[in-house]
Enzyme design. Structure first.
Site, PDB file in Angstrom:
ATOM      1  CG  HIS A 243      -2.031   0.923   1.214  1.00 12.89           C
ATOM      2  ND1 HIS A 243      -1.982   2.291   1.444  1.00 12.89           N
ATOM      3  CD2 HIS A 243      -3.341   0.630   0.415  1.00 12.89           C
ATOM      4  CE1 HIS A 243      -3.268   2.841   1.217  1.00 12.89           C
ATOM      5  NE2 HIS A 243      -3.956   1.946   0.786  1.00 12.89           N
ATOM      6  CD  GLU A 298      -8.973  -4.221  -3.375  1.00  7.10           C
ATOM      7  OE1 GLU A 298     -10.179  -4.585  -2.744  1.00  7.10           O
ATOM      8  OE2 GLU A 298      -9.037  -3.326  -4.569  1.00  7.10           O
TER       9      GLU A 298
END
Ligand code: ACO
Length: 356
Positions: A243, A298
């Protein structure tokens, strides 16, 4: 100059805050863990949309009516979706909404995003679209319109929790795109379409489908460590990991893992996912020593949406219909407080040579 604008503050917002070091997400003054699973999508949107809607009950009723109108708008467009992917079909449907300032525009566009995601899913899978039921909650109706059958209470609660978990997340790429377009006074529907275009990429909201592809690959190979090592050696990225802001585990991953665990019959699949997650984190520590990479939203999104029998082609559209709530709040904030967003580039090309 940072080509990815890492750590550049480009807006002030009261909507949400991502603390990447602490692994904390705050939405309108609440920690995510105190919101997701406790508030419905209408509750959380009404909170995010302070000053735009009166109450969650008003929003629920208005969304119901607006879903019916959106369906009428989209119905004649079904034949135009031939040959498109589900997210491309959603983009086409949302692009059919005219720009035009009116009071109900935020609610109309949020409702339209839910209908567009479901309509696009059904039509691109060769199924007939399902007419909205204005009396249901947004989560219940969208789940029903996507699958063709109503969810039980557990499933609707899980889907509602998912929608709230991903509804807003600071100045991510799609929200930034929405704010850039809003800053030119281009109107809300256009800004939402721009945001969807930014979201669909695999580095942002396009990752959860490929997470399941990874599960399939590992299941077939029968050895997570070897499959992951091979993928990394080929220079591939592991979907559902890493991320830009979080340097620790994404807090949304925990919320979604807890949510999927509440659905019946998921124990084996969760154990399988945990084994893959552990193998991936081990491998990423070894292969990418200079960068801390951890699980992002996700990974468990894929597991939850799969458990809800949502086809994987619909994962990005479903993410988008939830994030539309956050995009709209940011668009309104930008329109109210912001200026035209127009940064500068540094010219590194050749200069004209002028004769003396
Ligand atoms: N798997 C393997 N390596 C990775 C991964 C990953 N998932 N993520 C980052 N890296 C590596 C990069 O290859 C790079 O290594 P290098 O320096 O040896 O080339 C290093 O880590 C830094 O990568 P950047 O691309 O600079 O990091 P950035 O902050 O731009 O990336 C991103 C963030 C795009 C999310 C990235 O981690 C990624 O591609 N993840 C996989 C896709 C994914 O899961 N996307 C969903 C994100 S969550 C969301 O948007 C809702």
């Amino acid at each position: 100059m940072r080509s990815g604008l890492d750590n550049v503050i480009a807006a002030e917002t009261v909507l949400s805050h991502v603390d990447g070091e602490a692994g904390r997400l705050i939405i309108r003054g609440l920690d995510l863990e105190d919101l997701a699973g406790h508030a419905t999508f209408e509750d959380a949107t009404a909170m995010l949309w302070e000053g735009i809607v009166k109450s969650p009950d008003d929003l629920k009723a208005e969304l119901g009516q607006a879903r019916v109108h959106a369906y009428e708008r989209f119905k004649p467009l079904a034949a135009n979706l031939n040959g498109l992917t589900t997210v491309e079909a959603m983009r086409l449907l949302l692009s059919s909404i005219p720009d035009g300032a009116h009071d109900r525009e935020p609610t109309d566009v949020l409702a339209a995003a839910g209908v567009a995601a479901a309509f696009a899913t059904r039509v691109t899978q060769g199924d007939d679209p399902i007419v909205p039921d204005a009396n249901l909650s947004h989560a219940a109706d969208v789940l029903r319109m996507i699958r063709g059958n109503a969810g039980d209470t557990e499933e609707v609660t899980a889907f509602d929790t998912y929608l709230v978990t991903v509804m807003d997340h600071g100045l991510n790429a799609s929200t930034f795109a929405a704010r850039v377009v809003a800053s030119t006074a281009a109107a809300l529907p256009s800004a939402v379409v721009a945001a969807l275009c930014a979201l669909k990429g695999p580095l942002h909201g396009g990752a959860p489908g490929p997470v399941l592809d990874m599960f399939d690959g590992i299941e077939k190979a029968g050895n997570a460590d070897a499959w992951i090592a091979d993928a990394l050696k080929r220079g591939e990225r592991l979907m559902g990991f890493g991320h830009r802001v979080y340097r620790v585990r994404d807090p949304r991953a925990n919320v979604l893992k807890t949510t999927v665990a509440k659905l019946k019959g998921r124990a084996n699949r969760i154990a399988f996912a945990e084994a893959i997650e552990a193998a991936a984190l081990r491998a990423l520590r070894d292969f990418k020593t200079e960068r801390r990479l951890d699980t992002n939203v996700e990974f468990y999104t894929a597991l939850l949406l799969e458990a809800l029998n949502i086809p994987r082609e619909a994962f990005t559209p479903v993410f988008a219909l939830a994030r539309t709530s956050g995009w709209i709040a940011h668009i309104r904030e930008q329109e109210t407080n912001g200026r035209l967003i127009r940064p500068q580039s540094r010219y590194v090309g050749t200069w004209p040579v002028k004769a003396a």
